[in-house]
Design a protein around this motif. Structure first.
Motif, PDB file in Angstrom:
ATOM      1  N   ASN A  84      30.586 141.786 -14.777  1.00 52.53           N
ATOM      2  CA  ASN A  84      31.998 141.854 -14.406  1.00 52.53           C
ATOM      3  C   ASN A  84      32.158 142.658 -13.112  1.00 52.53           C
ATOM      4  O   ASN A  84      31.907 143.858 -13.072  1.00 52.53           O
ATOM      5  N   ILE A  85      32.573 142.002 -12.050  1.00 50.03           N
ATOM      6  CA  ILE A  85      32.669 142.635 -10.733  1.00 50.03           C
ATOM      7  C   ILE A  85      33.685 143.764 -10.734  1.00 50.03           C
ATOM      8  O   ILE A  85      33.443 144.842 -10.182  1.00 50.03           O
ATOM      9  N   ASN A  86      34.823 143.546 -11.360  1.00 43.49           N
ATOM     10  CA  ASN A  86      35.863 144.583 -11.398  1.00 43.49           C
ATOM     11  C   ASN A  86      35.388 145.831 -12.136  1.00 43.49           C
ATOM     12  O   ASN A  86      35.702 146.956 -11.734  1.00 43.49           O
ATOM     13  N   THR A  87      34.654 145.651 -13.205  1.00 41.07           N
ATOM     14  CA  THR A  87      34.127 146.792 -13.953  1.00 41.07           C
ATOM     15  C   THR A  87      33.178 147.606 -13.087  1.00 41.07           C
ATOM     16  O   THR A  87      33.224 148.846 -13.079  1.00 41.07           O
ATOM     17  N   ASN A  88      32.329 146.917 -12.355  1.00 44.16           N
ATOM     18  CA  ASN A  88      31.412 147.609 -11.449  1.00 44.16           C
ATOM     19  C   ASN A  88      32.170 148.442 -10.422  1.00 44.16           C
ATOM     20  O   ASN A  88      31.879 149.633 -10.226  1.00 44.16           O
TER      21      ASN A  88
ATOM     22  N   TRP B  58      30.118 135.695  -7.730  1.00 46.94           N
ATOM     23  CA  TRP B  58      28.990 136.449  -7.180  1.00 46.94           C
ATOM     24  C   TRP B  58      28.388 135.729  -5.978  1.00 46.94           C
ATOM     25  O   TRP B  58      28.037 136.357  -4.976  1.00 46.94           O
ATOM     26  N   ILE B  59      28.267 134.427  -6.083  1.00 50.62           N
ATOM     27  CA  ILE B  59      27.715 133.649  -4.965  1.00 50.62           C
ATOM     28  C   ILE B  59      28.595 133.800  -3.726  1.00 50.62           C
ATOM     29  O   ILE B  59      28.103 134.020  -2.613  1.00 50.62           O
ATOM     30  N   ASP B  60      29.904 133.717  -3.922  1.00 52.95           N
ATOM     31  CA  ASP B  60      30.834 133.835  -2.789  1.00 52.95           C
ATOM     32  C   ASP B  60      30.787 135.228  -2.165  1.00 52.95           C
ATOM     33  O   ASP B  60      30.984 135.393  -0.958  1.00 52.95           O
TER      34      ASP B  60
ATOM     35  N   VAL C  18      29.001 146.827  -5.702  1.00 57.25           N
ATOM     36  CA  VAL C  18      28.249 145.584  -5.577  1.00 57.25           C
ATOM     37  C   VAL C  18      28.653 144.781  -4.349  1.00 57.25           C
ATOM     38  O   VAL C  18      27.847 144.006  -3.812  1.00 57.25           O
ATOM     39  N   LYS C  19      29.885 144.949  -3.898  1.00 59.24           N
ATOM     40  CA  LYS C  19      30.329 144.206  -2.714  1.00 59.24           C
ATOM     41  C   LYS C  19      29.559 144.650  -1.472  1.00 59.24           C
ATOM     42  O   LYS C  19      29.184 143.821  -0.638  1.00 59.24           O
TER      43      LYS C  19
ATOM     44  N   MET D  50      20.187 135.932  -4.422  1.00 61.25           N
ATOM     45  CA  MET D  50      21.057 135.898  -5.592  1.00 61.25           C
ATOM     46  C   MET D  50      20.255 135.388  -6.789  1.00 61.25           C
ATOM     47  O   MET D  50      19.839 134.223  -6.848  1.00 61.25           O
ATOM     48  N   VAL D  51      20.011 136.283  -7.739  1.00 57.88           N
ATOM     49  CA  VAL D  51      19.259 135.966  -8.953  1.00 57.88           C
ATOM     50  C   VAL D  51      20.209 136.143 -10.137  1.00 57.88           C
ATOM     51  O   VAL D  51      20.715 137.238 -10.370  1.00 57.88           O
TER      52      VAL D  51
END
Length: 546
Positions: free
Chosen positions: A402-406, A449-451, A414-415, A460-461
């Motif tokens: 979850n990107i927002n959680t990170n 994540w890809i974007d 992560v960005k 990207m794994v």
């Protein structure tokens, strides 16, 4: 008369030597025969079983068998008699080179708490040559353009480390044989990379001067069903298993087995997460983390606590250096192919964790920005440290999916890692969700994540999981029962990856124990249908570069 007999004997001996030495080849054979005889005299006999003997009796028995490199180390063992041997590193009845190191653990008769206050005696560390930065730079890592990986966690390996039947760490031979089976199964299943957890809780599955040997080698399964095999009391289990050294170095055996099957070996670390609070009592006083814990000032700054666990605070330079030493030590002393960092950063948004550090600085007014900077400095430092040891070793991170959680709770930026070079070689988000998850479905989250991954040097794994098979996904909303009602979720996940090979550079599957029994090597029954569905699809994924 005696003189005549001596002359006749001398003549006969000369004639005999002349007959045997008619050519250089025959003379060489004589030399080889002599060497064989000398070598056979030097070979030791079967190693005796010395468990239960006194230290003196054990050392005498092993010496009598011809072994010359024997080390006795103290250990605490509940129910053992002080001065008696409780374990040995090599298998009784087998034959070894007389110079091979054999370690016997001898009960010190102390409680775990008392043992933690004694001087550490680790012959493996004592025998290690001190190396400087870049000492392993000539090693050529085994890595693939497209990672087809599987995680091998400490929970997968507990029953491989520990022999529950004999109640000791497994002998070196037994461990090596089981690891060989594991690596063969991984290779035969179509993977090219194994990600092995070697530093889960500020401990180590390798020789370290910074961190204590893991309690998992002595059977601490306090988060696992294996605990029932030892005791129903979790506190008893922890006390039994913490604080002892290993009978042998685990890491070379795992690396050699992986490379035997042409697998890339990524050393998986959890840098910030330390032990459970009750376990700290049993960590030896010589280690920095225990010294910080015992220091009134540092115990509330360098460390912070959740309700149950201790974490290292990356706001401080000395702590970041201590964490970085994990990667440095592994990359310098072992032929690993990369360092793989897991998703344990700040455990939550709780402002109390680093209140003093936050209030002592003026660069950031928002706590989460302060935390993200701390983690970014740490990640960059680890990346640079790995490359300083060996420029071709990989460094990657597997953050929560979850990107927002990170970004807003864990402090994992992560960005930045996906858009700026020099932080990671690959990013492996844990997309542990089905297609019907109400907020983060597999396909939609993977695309996010890809974007976000705009830096060409960052692969990207995608991380997938087996652990939800047959279970309800509590936070999935309308997709709560998806893993119960379907047996093709992972098949469809791999099909989605196969349709996006221009954007996805690899995959990693959690984890080995959900496909194979780690001890027997046999297939696990309850996941068989799902695994049989996805394996052919996974094995069929091929990138153009391959």
């Amino acid at each position: 008369m005696k003189k005549l007999l001596c002359m006749l004997l001398s003549a006969l001996m000369l004639l005999s030597l002349a007959a045997c030495g008619g050519s250089d080849g025959e003379s060489s054979d004589l030399g080889e025969q002599s060497s064989v005889e000398e070598s056979s005299e030097a070979v030791a006999v079967e190693l005796p079983d010395v468990k239960g003997k006194t230290e003196a009796e054990a050392l005498a028995a092993i010496a009598e068998a011809g072994y010359t490199n024997v080390k006795a180390v103290p250990c605490h063992k509940q129910g053992s008699t002080a001065g008696t041997v409780v374990a040995q590193s090599k298998t009784p009845g087998a034959v070894y080179d007389k110079d091979d190191m054999i370690i016997i653990q001898v009960s010190n008769g102390l409680t775990p708490s008392e043992s933690a206050k004694t001087e550490i005696a680790d012959p493996l560390l004592a025998a290690r040559e001190e190396l400087s930065q870049g000492a392993n730079s000539d090693y050529k890592p085994v890595n693939y353009d497209n990672m087809k990986a599987i995680w091998l966690s400490q929970l997968d390996l507990i029953p491989v480390y520990y022999d529950y039947e004999n109640k000791t760490q497994r002998t070196e031979d037994d461990f090596a044989a089981k690891i060989d089976t594991i690596m063969k199964n991984i290779k035969d299943s179509g993977f090219n990379t194994v990600v092995v957890q070697v530093h889960p809780d500020c401990d180590s599955m390798y020789v370290s001067k910074y961190y204590p040997w893991t309690d998992y080698i002595n059977g601490n399964g306090n988060r696992d069903a294996n605990q029932a095999l030892m005791s129903e009391n979790a506190d008893d289990v922890t006390a039994m298993t913490y604080g002892n050294t290993s009978l042998y170095d685990l890491m070379p055996l795992m690396i050699d087995a992986a490379h035997k099957y042409e697998l890339s070996y990524q050393a998986w670390i959890n840098p910030m997460r330390a032990c459970a609070i009750p376990e700290m009592e049993y960590i030896n006083d010589s280690y920095p983390i225990k010294q910080w814990y015992n220091d009134e000032a540092k115990s509330s700054t360098y460390l912070f606590k959740t309700s149950s666990r201790i974490y290292l605070n990356p706001a401080y330079e000395e702590v970041r250096e201590y964490i970085t030493n994990v990667a440095v030590e592994i990359a310098r002393y072992y032929d690993v192919d990369g360092i793989h960092m897991d998703d344990y950063f700040y455990p939550s948004a709780d402002a109390s964790y680093d209140k003093a550090a936050f209030e002592a600085q003026s660069d950031y007014t928002v706590l989460i920005d302060f935390r993200k900077n701390n983690i970014n400095v740490l990640v960059k430092q680890i990346y640079d440290a790995v490359k300083a040891e060996n420029k071709d070793m990989l460094f990657g991170i597997s953050p929560a999916g979850n990107i927002n959680t990170n970004m807003n709770a864990l402090g994992a930026d992560v960005k930045t890692w996906c858009s700026v070079a020099g932080y990671v070689d690959y990013i492996c988000p844990q997309i542990y969700f089905g297609f019907n998850h109400v907020t983060v479905p597999f396909d939609g989250l993977s695309q996010q994540w890809i974007d976000m991954n705009t830096e060409a040097s960052v692969d990207m794994v995608l991380g997938l999981t087996l652990h939800k098979i047959g279970k309800e996904d509590t936070y999935a909303g309308g997709g709560k029962t998806e893993w119960v009602e379907n047996s093709d979720i992972l098949k469809r996940s791999y099909e989605w990856i196969g349709q996006n090979l221009d954007k996805v550079d690899g995959f990693c599957m959690f984890s080995y124990q959900y496909i194979f029994d780690p001890v027997t090597g046999e297939r696990v029954d309850y996941t068989k249908t799902e695994v049989d569905n996805f394996l052919p699809v996974m094995q069929g994924i091929t990138w153009a570069a391959e």
